[in-house]
Design a protein around this motif. Structure first.
Motif, PDB file in Angstrom:
ATOM      1  N   ASP A 165       0.861  -1.188   0.000  1.00 52.78           N
ATOM      2  CA  ASP A 165       0.000   0.000   0.000  1.00 52.78           C
ATOM      3  C   ASP A 165       0.898   1.238   0.000  1.00 52.78           C
ATOM      4  O   ASP A 165       1.595   1.507   0.971  1.00 52.78           O
ATOM      5  CB  ASP A 165      -0.898  -0.030   1.243  1.00 52.78           C
ATOM      6  N   VAL A 166       0.911   1.975  -1.112  1.00 48.15           N
ATOM      7  CA  VAL A 166       1.794   3.139  -1.259  1.00 48.15           C
ATOM      8  C   VAL A 166       0.952   4.375  -1.550  1.00 48.15           C
ATOM      9  O   VAL A 166       0.088   4.350  -2.431  1.00 48.15           O
ATOM     10  CB  VAL A 166       2.803   2.936  -2.409  1.00 48.15           C
ATOM     11  N   GLU A 167       1.217   5.465  -0.818  1.00 49.18           N
ATOM     12  CA  GLU A 167       0.543   6.731  -1.080  1.00 49.18           C
ATOM     13  C   GLU A 167       1.357   7.534  -2.085  1.00 49.18           C
ATOM     14  O   GLU A 167       2.558   7.727  -1.901  1.00 49.18           O
ATOM     15  CB  GLU A 167       0.387   7.528   0.222  1.00 49.18           C
ATOM     16  N   THR A 168       0.705   7.973  -3.143  1.00 46.93           N
ATOM     17  CA  THR A 168       1.384   8.743  -4.179  1.00 46.93           C
ATOM     18  C   THR A 168       1.007  10.221  -4.057  1.00 46.93           C
ATOM     19  O   THR A 168      -0.015  10.560  -3.467  1.00 46.93           O
ATOM     20  CB  THR A 168       1.012   8.212  -5.573  1.00 46.93           C
ATOM     21  N   PRO A 169       1.824  11.116  -4.641  1.00 46.04           N
ATOM     22  CA  PRO A 169       1.569  12.558  -4.464  1.00 46.04           C
ATOM     23  C   PRO A 169       0.248  13.020  -5.054  1.00 46.04           C
ATOM     24  O   PRO A 169      -0.240  12.480  -6.056  1.00 46.04           O
ATOM     25  CB  PRO A 169       2.745  13.204  -5.218  1.00 46.04           C
ATOM     26  N   PHE A 192       2.208  25.996 -12.235  1.00 43.76           N
ATOM     27  CA  PHE A 192       1.066  25.407 -11.551  1.00 43.76           C
ATOM     28  C   PHE A 192       1.296  23.912 -11.338  1.00 43.76           C
ATOM     29  O   PHE A 192       1.932  23.245 -12.155  1.00 43.76           O
ATOM     30  CB  PHE A 192      -0.217  25.585 -12.375  1.00 43.76           C
ATOM     31  N   TYR A 193       0.763  23.410 -10.257  1.00 52.76           N
ATOM     32  CA  TYR A 193       0.618  21.968 -10.085  1.00 52.76           C
ATOM     33  C   TYR A 193      -0.687  21.535 -10.753  1.00 52.76           C
ATOM     34  O   TYR A 193      -1.567  22.351 -11.017  1.00 52.76           O
ATOM     35  CB  TYR A 193       0.527  21.575  -8.608  1.00 52.76           C
ATOM     36  N   SER A 194      -0.812  20.227 -10.973  1.00 52.44           N
ATOM     37  CA  SER A 194      -2.095  19.635 -11.347  1.00 52.44           C
ATOM     38  C   SER A 194      -2.466  18.588 -10.318  1.00 52.44           C
ATOM     39  O   SER A 194      -1.588  17.896  -9.792  1.00 52.44           O
ATOM     40  CB  SER A 194      -2.011  18.967 -12.725  1.00 52.44           C
ATOM     41  N   LEU A 195      -3.766  18.493 -10.032  1.00 54.20           N
ATOM     42  CA  LEU A 195      -4.235  17.386  -9.204  1.00 54.20           C
ATOM     43  C   LEU A 195      -4.446  16.191 -10.122  1.00 54.20           C
ATOM     44  O   LEU A 195      -5.175  16.289 -11.111  1.00 54.20           O
ATOM     45  CB  LEU A 195      -5.543  17.748  -8.496  1.00 54.20           C
ATOM     46  N   PRO A 196      -3.826  15.044  -9.838  1.00 58.50           N
ATOM     47  CA  PRO A 196      -3.872  13.925 -10.783  1.00 58.50           C
ATOM     48  C   PRO A 196      -5.261  13.318 -10.913  1.00 58.50           C
ATOM     49  O   PRO A 196      -5.968  13.139  -9.927  1.00 58.50           O
ATOM     50  CB  PRO A 196      -2.881  12.914 -10.191  1.00 58.50           C
ATOM     51  N   GLN A 197      -5.641  13.018 -12.168  1.00 61.76           N
ATOM     52  CA  GLN A 197      -6.905  12.322 -12.406  1.00 61.76           C
ATOM     53  C   GLN A 197      -6.780  10.854 -12.052  1.00 61.76           C
ATOM     54  O   GLN A 197      -7.780  10.154 -11.914  1.00 61.76           O
ATOM     55  CB  GLN A 197      -7.341  12.495 -13.854  1.00 61.76           C
ATOM     56  N   SER A 198      -5.544  10.357 -11.912  1.00 62.67           N
ATOM     57  CA  SER A 198      -5.264   9.019 -11.381  1.00 62.67           C
ATOM     58  C   SER A 198      -3.770   8.960 -11.113  1.00 62.67           C
ATOM     59  O   SER A 198      -3.009   9.758 -11.667  1.00 62.67           O
ATOM     60  CB  SER A 198      -5.665   7.920 -12.376  1.00 62.67           C
ATOM     61  N   PRO A 199      -3.321   8.002 -10.285  1.00 63.46           N
ATOM     62  CA  PRO A 199      -1.876   7.888 -10.017  1.00 63.46           C
ATOM     63  C   PRO A 199      -1.148   7.104 -11.112  1.00 63.46           C
ATOM     64  O   PRO A 199      -0.181   6.403 -10.841  1.00 63.46           O
ATOM     65  CB  PRO A 199      -1.821   7.133  -8.680  1.00 63.46           C
ATOM     66  N   GLN A 200      -1.608   7.216 -12.366  1.00 61.14           N
ATOM     67  CA  GLN A 200      -1.126   6.372 -13.458  1.00 61.14           C
ATOM     68  C   GLN A 200       0.395   6.346 -13.589  1.00 61.14           C
ATOM     69  O   GLN A 200       1.024   5.295 -13.610  1.00 61.14           O
ATOM     70  CB  GLN A 200      -1.747   6.836 -14.772  1.00 61.14           C
ATOM     71  N   ARG A 213       4.252  -5.245  -6.719  1.00 60.33           N
ATOM     72  CA  ARG A 213       2.798  -5.250  -6.541  1.00 60.33           C
ATOM     73  C   ARG A 213       2.375  -4.047  -5.685  1.00 60.33           C
ATOM     74  O   ARG A 213       2.709  -3.971  -4.509  1.00 60.33           O
ATOM     75  CB  ARG A 213       2.326  -6.549  -5.877  1.00 60.33           C
ATOM     76  N   TYR A 214       1.654  -3.140  -6.298  1.00 57.23           N
ATOM     77  CA  TYR A 214       1.241  -1.902  -5.622  1.00 57.23           C
ATOM     78  C   TYR A 214      -0.273  -1.810  -5.599  1.00 57.23           C
ATOM     79  O   TYR A 214      -0.955  -2.240  -6.520  1.00 57.23           O
ATOM     80  CB  TYR A 214       1.807  -0.701  -6.379  1.00 57.23           C
ATOM     81  N   PHE A 215      -0.783  -1.231  -4.494  1.00 61.67           N
ATOM     82  CA  PHE A 215      -2.202  -0.841  -4.500  1.00 61.67           C
ATOM     83  C   PHE A 215      -2.369   0.378  -3.612  1.00 61.67           C
ATOM     84  O   PHE A 215      -1.533   0.694  -2.757  1.00 61.67           O
ATOM     85  CB  PHE A 215      -3.084  -2.012  -4.042  1.00 61.67           C
ATOM     86  N   GLN A 216      -3.472   1.084  -3.831  1.00 53.87           N
ATOM     87  CA  GLN A 216      -3.762   2.294  -3.055  1.00 53.87           C
ATOM     88  C   GLN A 216      -5.251   2.589  -3.132  1.00 53.87           C
ATOM     89  O   GLN A 216      -5.874   2.395  -4.183  1.00 53.87           O
ATOM     90  CB  GLN A 216      -2.972   3.478  -3.636  1.00 53.87           C
ATOM     91  N   VAL A 217      -5.826   3.010  -2.018  1.00 51.71           N
ATOM     92  CA  VAL A 217      -7.170   3.600  -2.047  1.00 51.71           C
ATOM     93  C   VAL A 217      -6.932   5.058  -2.402  1.00 51.71           C
ATOM     94  O   VAL A 217      -6.634   5.887  -1.542  1.00 51.71           O
ATOM     95  CB  VAL A 217      -7.894   3.448  -0.692  1.00 51.71           C
ATOM     96  N   ALA A 218      -7.004   5.351  -3.687  1.00 53.36           N
ATOM     97  CA  ALA A 218      -6.473   6.614  -4.218  1.00 53.36           C
ATOM     98  C   ALA A 218      -7.561   7.663  -4.399  1.00 53.36           C
ATOM     99  O   ALA A 218      -8.633   7.380  -4.917  1.00 53.36           O
ATOM    100  CB  ALA A 218      -5.789   6.354  -5.563  1.00 53.36           C
ATOM    101  N   ARG A 219      -7.241   8.870  -3.978  1.00 59.56           N
ATOM    102  CA  ARG A 219      -8.106  10.025  -4.199  1.00 59.56           C
ATOM    103  C   ARG A 219      -7.749  10.613  -5.556  1.00 59.56           C
ATOM    104  O   ARG A 219      -6.581  10.890  -5.830  1.00 59.56           O
ATOM    105  CB  ARG A 219      -7.852  11.059  -3.107  1.00 59.56           C
TER     106      ARG A 219
END
Length: 601
Positions: A165-169, A192-200, A213-219
């Motif tokens: 479980d890894v948290e991405t920026p 400017f930064y962008s808020l990611p539409q996914s951690p692709q 093997r990675y997973f995340q409950v991603a915002r």
């Protein structure tokens, strides 16, 4: 009830607890004439008897005068209800608590609406007072079920299959293609930064980094208007694996959903059926077919070639011309003429597609504008080809393949809605039918300029191995290694095997999509440092939970959702900021804030 000032919850007491002294805390759900009240907490309801004797007159006064939804703590003895007064609809319906002491922990002022599931209230009002709406049974159930499902997903992925479980920026940079992204100003002028539409990109980089093997409950975030199944901020179960193929990802997800599926919703069968994109479009007119009911689109080109009907022959003269139809069972019995006309008008207005209706009358004859072109033998043959029964209504369309399929696919769903509204049950509301859709096109023509191509999903999707040569000669014909997971006609997940070769990724970006690859230089460079083959998927958690609980909108499974227009009606966001607050970000609003405020009011 560890750690808190109560001995029991309002949903756990039974006849086995009779005689036990208890302390309960909760909200007053209902109070009747100073005789008893119903106390509610997160777990359920308990009937509480207000003492009537003189010695407890202060307790009676306290509880009798407390408004509904006030928070109280009561202490008393668990007793059996008098014979005949049991309530079989309540889990605690055999008992009641006879109060000895009580304390008002907080008084509730006049409510904007009643906290009852059967009381109708506008969605705007519910969202303005979301903290009150959260007290309702159905929202409590939805959010607790969501929590349980996510916990089971973590168990399955992390404990059973070694995922990390890894948290991405959240603050990143713009990604070419895809949905619009929210911009966040920085203190560096013009940047400017962008808020990611996914951690692709991050999950692919984690595979380059050897996490395997990675997973995340991603915002995730998309700057798009809300729909019943869309929000500007949403949550996905994000997954990526190294050294995997499409079948491996599909088996993982099937096992994951089986493991976390709620017992009360029945079991789900694996493996899920699979269908190609072309099959889905041809049979259902959409890439997310609802397979709970029939009414599949039927190809009647072979029959139509023998007909002397001008618009049919005209359609068939084009390279991608077709003639297709759907049969609405018992359409004349359940639908009115205005319903059929509204279906035809929808095809015209939404798809620029003309549709002709054909009715099967008793005796085997047809009623339609087309019958003047059809002899009796041809009418009988058409009835056979379409398997029509008396009172069935057929909607027939001729034209370009994709346009015809899309129009009839939409009419298929709308017809089902109309039939069910009239009393004919087509779709079992308790059924859950999963489906994999595979072999999507890798590229699609841009709507604004059909001579240019864009990624059907995103630019990191790998081409189908069998179509690699076409990538360099005719990219429009290349299939992708993308796969969607569909549930009851709703896309709940999508993923792909990724491009792990830097040269191939650069070719797709620069030569096919005409994108500036410099924006992705960090990813392209990473792929040059021994990137393993990898693939993944993202499940839309909000949409999945809303389908499981039968909610009409994903807003009913999110604690604090945005409105249809993407606004927070409770906290009134987005909001204006002063020029002084904008100054560090080197931004000026093109009109004065005061003037904008005046326009708003």
């Amino acid at each position: 009830s560890s750690f808190v000032a109560r001995t029991s919850t309002c949903g756990e007491l039974r006849s086995a607890h009779v005689g036990r002294p208890v302390t309960l805390c909760g909200w007053i759900q209902y109070q009747r004439q100073g005789l008893f009240l119903v106390l509610r907490d997160f777990q359920g309801l308990t009937q509480v008897i207000i003492p009537q004797d003189e010695a407890h007159s202060h307790v009676k006064k306290l509880l009798s005068n407390a408004p509904v939804e006030s928070v109280v703590r009561v202490t008393g003895i668990v007793s059996l209800r008098p014979p005949g007064q049991e309530n079989p609809k309540m889990p605690t319906g055999d008992i009641e608590v006879k109060v000895e002491t009580a304390e008002i922990l907080n008084v509730c002022k006049k409510l904007p609406f009643e906290i009852k599931d059967f009381v109708k209230k506008s969605e705007a009002l519910r969202m303005q007072y979301r903290y009150l709406d959260l007290r309702s049974f159905h929202l409590q159930y939805n959010l607790r079920l969501r929590s349980q499902i996510v916990m089971k997903m973590r168990e399955y992925l992390c404990h059973q299959h070694g995922f990390v479980d890894v948290e991405t920026p959240t603050l990143f940079k713009r990604t070419p293609g895809g949905a619009k992204e929210f911009l966040v100003p920085s203190r560096e002028p013009g940047k400017f930064y962008s808020l990611p539409q996914s951690p692709q990109q991050f999950k692919q980089l984690l595979m380059v980094g050897g996490l395997d093997r990675y997973f995340q409950v991603a915002r995730c975030y998309r700057d798009e208007g809300s729909r019943p199944d869309r929000q500007p901020e949403f949550t996905q179960i994000d997954i990526e694996m190294s050294f995997v193929d499409q079948g491996g990802i599909q088996r993982l997800i099937e096992g994951l959903l089986q493991y976390c599926w709620p017992e009360e919703k029945g079991s789900i069968t694996t493996p899920f059926p699979s269908m190609t994109y072309e099959e889905a479009l041809a049979d259902y007119g959409t890439d997310k077919p609802d397979t709970r009911f029939g009414m599949k689109i039927k190809d009647i080109r072979d029959f139509s070639r023998r007909l002397d009907i001008p618009f049919v022959q005209n359609a068939l003269s084009y390279p991608h011309g077709t003639v297709k139809a759907i049969c609405i069972p018992q359409g004349m019995r359940y639908l009115k003429n205005k319903d059929i006309e509204s279906l035809k008008e929808a095809a015209r207005s939404q798809f620029n597609q003309e549709v002709v209706d054909i009715v099967c009358k008793p005796g085997g004859s047809l009623k339609s504008l087309l019958t003047r072109f059809l002899g009796q033998e041809q009418q009988s043959e058409l009835i056979q080809v379409l398997k029509m029964q008396v009172d069935d209504v057929v909607l027939l369309a001729a034209g370009e393949h994709k346009q015809v399929c899309s129009a009839l696919g939409s009419l298929r769903l709308e017809s089902a809605n109309l039939l069910e509204a009239a009393g004919l049950v087509l779709r079992d509301p308790t059924a859950f039918q999963f489906l994999w859709v595979v072999d999507f096109p890798l590229f699609l023509p841009k709507e604004e300029n059909p001579t240019e191509l864009e990624s059907a999903h995103h630019p990191f999707t790998a081409p189908h191995p069998s179509d690699m040569d076409l990538l360099y000669s005719d990219p429009t014909k290349v299939r992708s290694q993308h796969y969607d997971l569909v549930l009851n006609g709703n896309e709940i997940g999508g993923g792909s095997i990724r491009i792990h070769n830097a040269d191939l990724q650069r070719f797709v970006l620069e030569k096919v999509l005409k994108e500036d690859s410099e924006v992705l230089s960090h990813l392209l460079e990473a792929l040059e440092f021994g990137a393993p083959p990898h693939g993944g998927i993202a499940l839309g958690l909000d949409r999945l939970i809303s389908l499981i609980v039968g909610a009409p909108s994903i807003r009913d499974v999110i604690a604090f959702p945005k409105s249809f227009r993407g606004r927070d009606l409770m906290g009134t966001a987005p909001d204006y900021v002063t020029p002084e607050e904008l100054e560090p970000y080197h931004i000026q609003v093109s009109w004065p804030v005061a003037e904008a405020e005046a326009k708003k009011n």
